[in-house]
Structures are given as structure tokens and as C-alpha cells.
Design an enzyme around this catalytic site. Structure first.
Site, PDB file in Angstrom:
ATOM      1  N   PHE A 154       0.842  -1.195   0.000  1.00  0.00           N
ATOM      2  CA  PHE A 154       0.000   0.000   0.000  1.00  0.00           C
ATOM      3  C   PHE A 154       0.877   1.244   0.000  1.00  0.00           C
ATOM      4  O   PHE A 154       2.069   1.194   0.331  1.00  0.00           O
ATOM      5  CB  PHE A 154      -0.937   0.006   1.221  1.00  0.00           C
ATOM      6  CG  PHE A 154      -0.209   0.047   2.543  1.00  0.00           C
ATOM      7  CD1 PHE A 154       0.052   1.249   3.177  1.00  0.00           C
ATOM      8  CD2 PHE A 154       0.208  -1.127   3.158  1.00  0.00           C
ATOM      9  CE1 PHE A 154       0.719   1.288   4.388  1.00  0.00           C
ATOM     10  CE2 PHE A 154       0.876  -1.101   4.377  1.00  0.00           C
ATOM     11  CZ  PHE A 154       1.123   0.106   4.994  1.00  0.00           C
ATOM     12  N   CYS A 155       0.267   2.368  -0.386  1.00  0.00           N
ATOM     13  CA  CYS A 155       0.955   3.659  -0.374  1.00  0.00           C
ATOM     14  C   CYS A 155      -0.107   4.744  -0.208  1.00  0.00           C
ATOM     15  O   CYS A 155      -1.274   4.448   0.023  1.00  0.00           O
ATOM     16  CB  CYS A 155       1.777   3.862  -1.646  1.00  0.00           C
ATOM     17  SG  CYS A 155       0.790   3.786  -3.160  1.00  0.00           S
ATOM     18  N   THR A 156       0.274   5.994  -0.325  1.00  0.00           N
ATOM     19  CA  THR A 156      -0.646   7.095  -0.032  1.00  0.00           C
ATOM     20  C   THR A 156      -1.860   7.110  -0.951  1.00  0.00           C
ATOM     21  O   THR A 156      -3.003   7.096  -0.499  1.00  0.00           O
ATOM     22  CB  THR A 156       0.081   8.445  -0.125  1.00  0.00           C
ATOM     23  OG1 THR A 156       1.238   8.414   0.713  1.00  0.00           O
ATOM     24  CG2 THR A 156      -0.837   9.582   0.330  1.00  0.00           C
TER      25      THR A 156
END
Length: 306
Positions: free
Chosen positions: A181-183
Site C-alpha cells: 500500500f501507499c498514499t
């Protein structure tokens, strides 16, 4: 919160061989409508975050999806929205890049191969599986203020370091199921493409990123812990995309808690506990002068842009 400025984060992987020609018309369109922020263009697509009056943002989205200059490449462009009472950006920039998110590995493209997209509503089930290795693809300072329960911190300072982390810490024969996951979704989408090329079989990534998860998943059902760092004047956000409690050090861009700002190593605009004692004399002189100009501008009731 007063609904004054609509902030919109967007990205879209698509082939744009003539991306250079899009810069000027896109810049002029935004500047004529009080839209500010940064958009990146590359031959692999578009990425960025911008803000402005709601009417202007809606006009921009329509322009991207329907104007002939974009040749239909952004018809399926998705975006995320949040509101602020102050404009979160000082200027408008449209930059031409080699990549819209810099991994530094030629040939990696989500338009060719990509992992499995996971909706925010299905994310908890994926990451609760004990056989899934959960990796936060963001940088160290982003991880520091919030992440998902039991997520691994690769301890990277730039996304370029992520491929080396994978090669030294993960094994496709051993780590059968990986979730990332990331922003906003862009880094983990490209990271999933890289890992698929490296032989990993089951690679999941959070569609829409943390921002979409915080927007759609109820706090009482959430596995998110802390706040999410964002690259604008809000610094961090919470569930419902409400503005968080962190400030930011101008000198090193590190997020600052209330305790950080009470430290004797914190001087507004000049240093914080993370960067204290690390600046050269010339850098300190430049930071001190900038802070002086900010104070003078504030006394005159205007924004300092620099």
C-alpha cells in the site's frame, strides 16, 4: 470544516508519447481558474495533486477526460477529494518527467503487468491473512506517523530504493502472498508490476491507496493506526480525510508532532529534532533569511512564496 478549496489527488498510467505538448495548455488552463498544485507528465501517464474552487476542479476533470488534445487517454481517470478552508498550495506547476513515480527500473509498467487491485472494503480481509506479507511502500518519514497494523517498514528514503529492498529481503519462492500500500495507490501499483516481473505470484495492492481507505472505511472497522502524511500544506490527514495534528519542518520536510515542536532543537523554519545540527552554515543562513521574510510577510498580512 469550511468547504472552500477542493483538493484532488489523481494519477493514471497510460501511454503518452507526446506528453511534452500537453504541458503548456494544461498549465494555462489551471492558472486561469485559480487551481494550484503540481501535475507530473511522462510518457507513462499523469500524476499529481491540485486544489482550487470546486467549479474549477470539476472543469479541469472534464477538460482532461473530454478535450481532444488528450486523445481520450484520461477518460477513465479516477481521483480522490478532500476539502480545506485555506488553499493548500502556493503555485501551479506542470512538470515533465521520465516517470510519474520514480522507480528507476526501465520497462516496469502497470499497463503491461500489474498485481491484483484490492478495494478498501476488502483490504482488511487480505492483510489479516497470516500468510500475507504486508509492506508499506512509502518512505521512512511517512511510515513514522502512521501505517497499517503489522505492516513492514522497508526503511527507504526514496522509492528508488524499493527494488533493492525486495531483492535483499523477499524471496518469490518463500513469500507466496504479498500485499502493498501507499498514499494514493500509485507507488504500490508500480511496485506490484516490478514484483510480478521478479517472479512473485500473488501480489495485492490497495486500490486508491490509504487516502481511499480512510475515506471509505469506518474508523471502528479500520486497521489503520495513526495519521497519513500528505504532500501539501495539510501535512497529515485522518479518517474521513480530516486534517491531522502534525506540522512540518520546512528545513527537512519531516512531519512534526506537538512534542517535536516543544523540543529545544526546534526552531520554526530552521531546524527540528530530525535535522538539528545537520545543516551547513550556508544552509542555515538561507533558512534564517527565509524565515525572516515569512515573518515580515505575515506582519503585512500577505503570504510568503519561496
Amino acid at each position: 470544516m469550511q468547504r472552500t478549496y477542493l483538493t484532488t489527488a489523481m494519477y493514471h498510467f497510460v501511454s503518452l508519447p507526446h506528453f511534452e505538448a500537453l504541458r503548456e495548455p494544461l498549465l494555462q488552463f489551471c492558472m486561469s481558474r485559480e487551481i494550484k498544485g503540481t501535475l507530473l507528465l511522462a510518457d507513462e501517464g499523469i500524476n499529481g495533486t491540485i486544489a482550487g474552487p470546486e467549479k474549477s476542479i470539476l472543469e479541469l476533470l472534464h477538460y482532461l477526460k473530454h478535450d481532444a488534445i488528450f486523445e481520450g487517454n484520461f477518460k477513465s481517470l479516477s481521483h480522490k477529494e478532500s476539502w480545506s478552508d485555506k488553499h493548500p498550495f502556493y503555485r501551479m506547476k506542470v512538470k515533465l518527467k521520465k516517470e510519474i513515480v520514480t522507480l528507476g527500473i526501465p520497462g516496469v509498467s502497470p499497463t503491461k503487468v500489474v498485481g491484483t487491485y484490492v478495494k478498501p472494503q476488502d483490504w482488511n480481509a487480505i492483510i489479516s491473512d497470516p500468510e500475507v506479507v504486508l509492506i508499506d511502500t512509502r518512505n521512512d518519514y511517512e511510515f513514522a506517523i502512521g501505517t497499517f497494523k503489522d505492516a513492514i517498514n522497508p526503511k527507504t528514503t526514496t522509492f528508488r530504493e524499493f527494488p533493492e529492498y525486495v531483492k535483499t529481503h523477499l524471496d518469490p519462492k518463500k513469500h507466496k502472498r504479498v500485499a502493498m500500500f501507499c498514499t494514493g495507490g500509485i507507488r504500490c501499483e508500480k511496485a506490484s508490476s516490478f514484483m510480478m516481473n521478479e517472479g512473485f505470484e500473488e501480489v495485492f495492492h490497495l486500490e486508491g491507496g490509504i487516502l481511499k481507505y480512510l475515506e471509505e472505511v469506518k474508523p471502528e472497522e479500520s486497521l489503520w493506526q495513526g495519521e497519513c502524511f500528505v504532500f501539501d500544506q495539510r501535512v497529515a490527514i485522518k479518517h474521513g480525510l480530516e486534517v491531522g495534528h502534525y506540522d512540518q519542518c520546512f528545513a527537512c520536510r519531516y512531519p512534526l508532532s506537538k512534542d517535536d515542536m516543544k523540543s529545544d532543537k526546534y526552531t520554526p523554519g530552521i531546524s527540528c529534532p530530525n535535522c538539528f545540527g545537520k545543516h551547513t552554515p550556508d544552509k542555515l543562513k538561507s533558512l534564517s533569511e527565509r524565515q525572516k521574510q515569512i515573518i515580515l510577510a505575515k506582519a503585512k498580512g500577505i503570504n510568503h512564496i519561496g
